[in-house]
Design an enzyme around this catalytic site. Structure first.
Site, PDB file in Angstrom:
ATOM      1  N   GLY A 271       3.305  -3.221  11.752  1.00 15.17           N
ATOM      2  CA  GLY A 271       3.454  -3.212  10.306  1.00 15.17           C
ATOM      3  C   GLY A 271       4.697  -2.670  10.059  1.00 15.17           C
ATOM      4  O   GLY A 271       5.318  -1.778  10.589  1.00 15.17           O
ATOM      5  N   LYS A 293       2.830   5.977  12.073  1.00 16.18           N
ATOM      6  CA  LYS A 293       3.707   5.533  11.079  1.00 16.18           C
ATOM      7  C   LYS A 293       5.002   6.322  11.140  1.00 16.18           C
ATOM      8  O   LYS A 293       4.949   7.736  10.934  1.00 16.18           O
ATOM      9  CB  LYS A 293       3.141   5.896   9.649  1.00 16.18           C
ATOM     10  CG  LYS A 293       4.044   5.410   8.258  1.00 16.18           C
ATOM     11  CD  LYS A 293       3.066   5.523   7.059  1.00 16.18           C
ATOM     12  CE  LYS A 293       3.924   5.110   5.933  1.00 16.18           C
ATOM     13  NZ  LYS A 293       3.292   5.057   4.825  1.00 16.18           N
ATOM     14  N   ASP A 384       0.190   3.209  -6.051  1.00 15.32           N
ATOM     15  CA  ASP A 384       0.887   2.134  -5.317  1.00 15.32           C
ATOM     16  C   ASP A 384      -0.200   1.129  -4.642  1.00 15.32           C
ATOM     17  O   ASP A 384      -0.276   0.916  -3.527  1.00 15.32           O
ATOM     18  CB  ASP A 384       1.760   2.746  -4.223  1.00 15.32           C
ATOM     19  CG  ASP A 384       2.538   1.545  -4.035  1.00 15.32           C
ATOM     20  OD1 ASP A 384       3.035   0.536  -4.600  1.00 15.32           O
ATOM     21  OD2 ASP A 384       3.507   1.856  -2.730  1.00 15.32           O
ATOM     22  N   ASP A 401      -1.254   4.437   2.642  1.00 15.53           N
ATOM     23  CA  ASP A 401      -0.046   4.583   2.134  1.00 15.53           C
ATOM     24  C   ASP A 401      -0.024   5.509   0.681  1.00 15.53           C
ATOM     25  O   ASP A 401       0.060   4.950  -0.052  1.00 15.53           O
ATOM     26  CB  ASP A 401       0.998   3.173   1.883  1.00 15.53           C
ATOM     27  CG  ASP A 401       2.234   3.371   1.433  1.00 15.53           C
ATOM     28  OD1 ASP A 401       2.670   4.442   1.252  1.00 15.53           O
ATOM     29  OD2 ASP A 401       2.840   2.168   1.258  1.00 15.53           O
TER      30      ASP A 401
HETATM   31  N1  LIG Z   1      -3.471   2.783   9.495  1.00 20.55           N
HETATM   32  C1  LIG Z   1      -2.888   1.570   9.613  1.00 20.55           C
HETATM   33  N2  LIG Z   1      -3.709   0.565  10.456  1.00 20.55           N
HETATM   34  C2  LIG Z   1      -3.272  -0.668  10.852  1.00 20.55           C
HETATM   35  N3  LIG Z   1      -1.963  -1.146  10.051  1.00 20.55           N
HETATM   36  C3  LIG Z   1      -1.380  -0.248   9.293  1.00 20.55           C
HETATM   37  C4  LIG Z   1      -1.743   1.132   8.857  1.00 20.55           C
HETATM   38  N4  LIG Z   1      -0.894   1.705   8.256  1.00 20.55           N
HETATM   39  C5  LIG Z   1       0.096   0.809   7.939  1.00 20.55           C
HETATM   40  N5  LIG Z   1      -0.345  -0.307   8.568  1.00 20.55           N
HETATM   41  C6  LIG Z   1       0.728  -1.523   8.125  1.00 20.55           C
HETATM   42  O1  LIG Z   1       1.915  -1.383   8.255  1.00 20.55           O
HETATM   43  C7  LIG Z   1       2.584  -1.559   6.845  1.00 20.55           C
HETATM   44  C8  LIG Z   1       3.481  -0.620   6.360  1.00 20.55           C
HETATM   45  O2  LIG Z   1       2.576   0.593   6.073  1.00 20.55           O
HETATM   46  P1  LIG Z   1       3.142   1.380   4.793  1.00 20.55           P
HETATM   47  O3  LIG Z   1       2.530   0.554   3.782  1.00 20.55           O
HETATM   48  O4  LIG Z   1       2.217   2.515   4.949  1.00 20.55           O
HETATM   49  O5  LIG Z   1       4.667   1.510   4.796  1.00 20.55           O
HETATM   50  P2  LIG Z   1       5.671   1.789   3.740  1.00 20.55           P
HETATM   51  O6  LIG Z   1       6.998   2.021   4.363  1.00 20.55           O
HETATM   52  O7  LIG Z   1       5.182   3.325   3.053  1.00 20.55           O
HETATM   53  O8  LIG Z   1       5.376   0.770   2.946  1.00 20.55           O
HETATM   54  P3  LIG Z   1       5.833   0.401   1.399  1.00 20.55           P
HETATM   55  O9  LIG Z   1       6.871  -0.362   1.249  1.00 20.55           O
HETATM   56  O10 LIG Z   1       4.517  -0.244   0.622  1.00 20.55           O
HETATM   57  O11 LIG Z   1       6.090   1.788   0.479  1.00 20.55           O
HETATM   58  C9  LIG Z   1       1.143  -1.993   6.093  1.00 20.55           C
HETATM   59  O12 LIG Z   1       1.133  -3.185   5.033  1.00 20.55           O
HETATM   60  C10 LIG Z   1       0.351  -2.380   6.975  1.00 20.55           C
HETATM   61  O13 LIG Z   1       0.200  -3.723   7.512  1.00 20.55           O
HETATM   62 MG   LIG Z   2       3.168   0.271   1.936  1.00 23.08          MG
END
Ligand SMILES: Nc1ncnc2c1ncn2[C@@H]1O[C@H](COP(=O)(O)OP(=O)(O)OP(=O)(O)O)[C@@H](O)[C@H]1O
Ligand SMILES: [Mg+2]
Length: 493
Positions: A271, A293, A384, A401
């Site tokens: 992701g 992440k 969010d 998130d």
């Molecule tokens: N624990 C997890 N298990 C599986 N997939 C995950 C997990 N955490 C995140 N993802 C995938 O990764 C993507 C991005 O993660 P996340 O939303 O935490 O990132 P972000 O950069 O903070 O996003 P945003 O643009 O919403 O701020 C999620 O939409 C999901 O598809």
């Molecule tokens: Mg996110």
């Protein structure tokens, strides 16, 4: 976050032991043995630097063949050399340890690291010098680290000034360019340390020197704003007064010290968001799958790191709940934040194009409200909530998130979430109702086919532009419609 390990006092093979080795040993005590070994080792460089015949010690004369060997105590056995996986050129650099080989001036300077015990210098990175290939699971057992016999900290001529051997997987320590400009009030302790060293050592400072210094001086603790800290823990523990740096700088920073590479085997990217990429990984030590992440941008100063770390502080303060993505640990590496989490099967926005059936939508709403109610009870607002941030695992919906999480009492700065899902009042900087479901702000939506009117009106009420009328997660959980979902009881207060 470095796992610190207090260096052993004298007698251990630490830096202090190295310093002790500069004293003359008598060969009777362990430290004397070591001193003699060190003298034995360092002699070559000093010999090659001095004019011949200028005040040689008996030991030096012995080497020169002009001294009575009987006058010299028998030399200690040579230091046992671990079998080195290094390719030939590096092994050749190690030859000054062998007294039978002619000593070359440039090869004789041994890093002090050589004399440190592996567990002192490399508790986080036992493969530091083992010819480690990040993509293969060929990492030796953490209890049996192998060390290079020669790790020069000198500038390597074969590196381009820009590249500077960004990562040397052959076992040499990385030599980092020091950022001489761009340092400011917010710049980290590590950067300042590098800067101060650059005056002493030209423009480069060994990463291990930074790491060692950081271990000798443990970082201050970071106060978690989402938790009521035990009043018995004094302010001094948190380092706010005496240290303008928060300690976030104390991170491993290179591939050869990469906690991510050492601890995890990356399987695939699963992701990405605006701020982070998320990877499916196998943790080497426990063989379990996790999601890691990693922030996309490098976080260059303390303010950025503090902001980023709020996500993990919120997750850690919350603890475990079946409708919140599980959190394990986090650390900084190469100025990026890494968060190890429970691996979920997918996120809601990647659930295909199939619309949820009514029963599934009810279940989803119920579970996410349980998660939200749990975090609201702890004084935290997510801010969010959207399909991208709702994950599915084993039939459980999980909120993830927490990058925009804040305190409901508004004592923390508020970072707005995705504007597509923010309620009108928050777009107008009105934050009195942070525990209210934030959702599509128009209040207009197509009817959900096949869903009871009761459910449709509940969804509509959740999008009420008036935050006072809009129900909170707790209000929603009390709705009679959920009694039909065979849940034993509504969420506890
Ligand atoms: N624990 C997890 N298990 C599986 N997939 C995950 C997990 N955490 C995140 N993802 C995938 O990764 C993507 C991005 O993660 P996340 O939303 O935490 O990132 P972000 O950069 O903070 O996003 P945003 O643009 O919403 O701020 C999620 O939409 C999901 O598809
Ligand atoms: Mg996110």
């Amino acid at each position: 976050m470095l796992r610190t390990k207090t260096p052993r006092p004298r007698g251990g093979r630490s830096r202090r032991a190295t310093a002790a080795g500069k004293e003359r040993g008598d060969g009777r005590s362990p430290s004397g043995e070591l001193s003699r070994q060190l003298e034995h080792v360092s002699l070559f460089s000093s010999l090659s630097d001095r004019p011949r015949g200028a005040g040689l010690t008996p030991f030096e004369e012995l080497l020169e063949g002009s001294c009575d060997p009987a006058l010299i105590p028998s030399p200690p056995p040579p230091l046992p050399l671990p079998p080195s996986p290094l390719p030939l050129p590096l092994q050749q650099q190690a030859t000054p340890m062998d007294a039978d080989e002619p000593a070359e001036k440039d090869c004789c300077i041994l890093s002090q690291d050589f004399f440190c015990t592996p567990d002192y210098i490399t508790p986080d990175a036992p493969q530091l010098a083992s010819g480690f290939d990040a993509n293969k699971e060929n990492i030796p057992c953490p209890n049996s680290p192998e060390k290079s016999v020669c790790r020069s900290k000198r500038y390597r001529k074969d590196c381009s000034p820009k590249g500077l051997c960004s990562t040397d997987f052959l076992g040499n320590q990385r030599i980092d360019p020091v950022q001489l400009d761009g340092l400011n009030e917010d710049d980290s302790e590590e950067e300042q340390f590098k800067e101060s060293n650059s005056h002493k050592r030209g423009s480069y400072v060994s990463q291990s020197a930074v790491a060692l210094r950081c271990r000798a001086m443990p970082p201050p603790c970071i106060r978690n704003p989402y938790l009521n800290t035990d009043p018995q823990i004094g302010d001094d523990v948190f380092g706010w007064r005496q240290c303008k740096s928060s300690g976030f700088s104390l991170s491993v920073g290179d591939d050869d010290l990469s906690r991510y590479r050492i601890d995890f085997h990356e399987i695939e990217q699963i992701g990405s968001g605006n701020f982070s990429n998320v990877f499916k990984v196998l943790k080497r030590i426990d063989g379990c799958l996790y999601a890691v992440k990693r922030s996309i941008r490098q976080l260059h100063n303390d303010r950025e790191r503090r902001q980023a770390v709020k996500e993990v502080q919120a997750l850690a303060a919350l603890g475990s709940h079946e409708n919140i993505v599980g959190y394990f640990t986090s650390w900084f590496e190469n100025k990026q934040l890494y968060i190890q989490m429970e691996l979920c099967d997918r996120c809601l926005s990647k659930d295909g194009n199939q619309p949820l059936k009514c029963g599934e939508a009810l279940e989803l709403l119920y579970q996410i409200c349980k998660g939200l109610d749990f975090i609201h009870e702890r004084g935290i607002a997510h801010l969010d909530v959207k399909p991208d941030n709702i994950y599915v695992r084993n039939g459980f919906y999980k909120l993830g998130d927490f990058g925009c999480a804040t305190l409901i009492n508004r004592t923390l700065a508020i970072e707005d979430g995705d504007s597509r899902y923010m309620p009108l009042e928050m777009l107008n900087d009105k934050y009195e109702h942070l525990d209210k479901f934030t959702s599509l702000r128009e209040g207009k939506f197509a009817l959900l086919p096949g869903c009871p009117m009761q459910f449709q009106s509940l969804i509509k009420s959740m999008m009420d532009p008036d935050p006072v009328r809009r129900p909170s997660a707790k209000d929603i959980l009390r709705q009679p419609i959920f009694e039909k979902l065979h849940h034993e009881a509504p969420a506890k207060k």
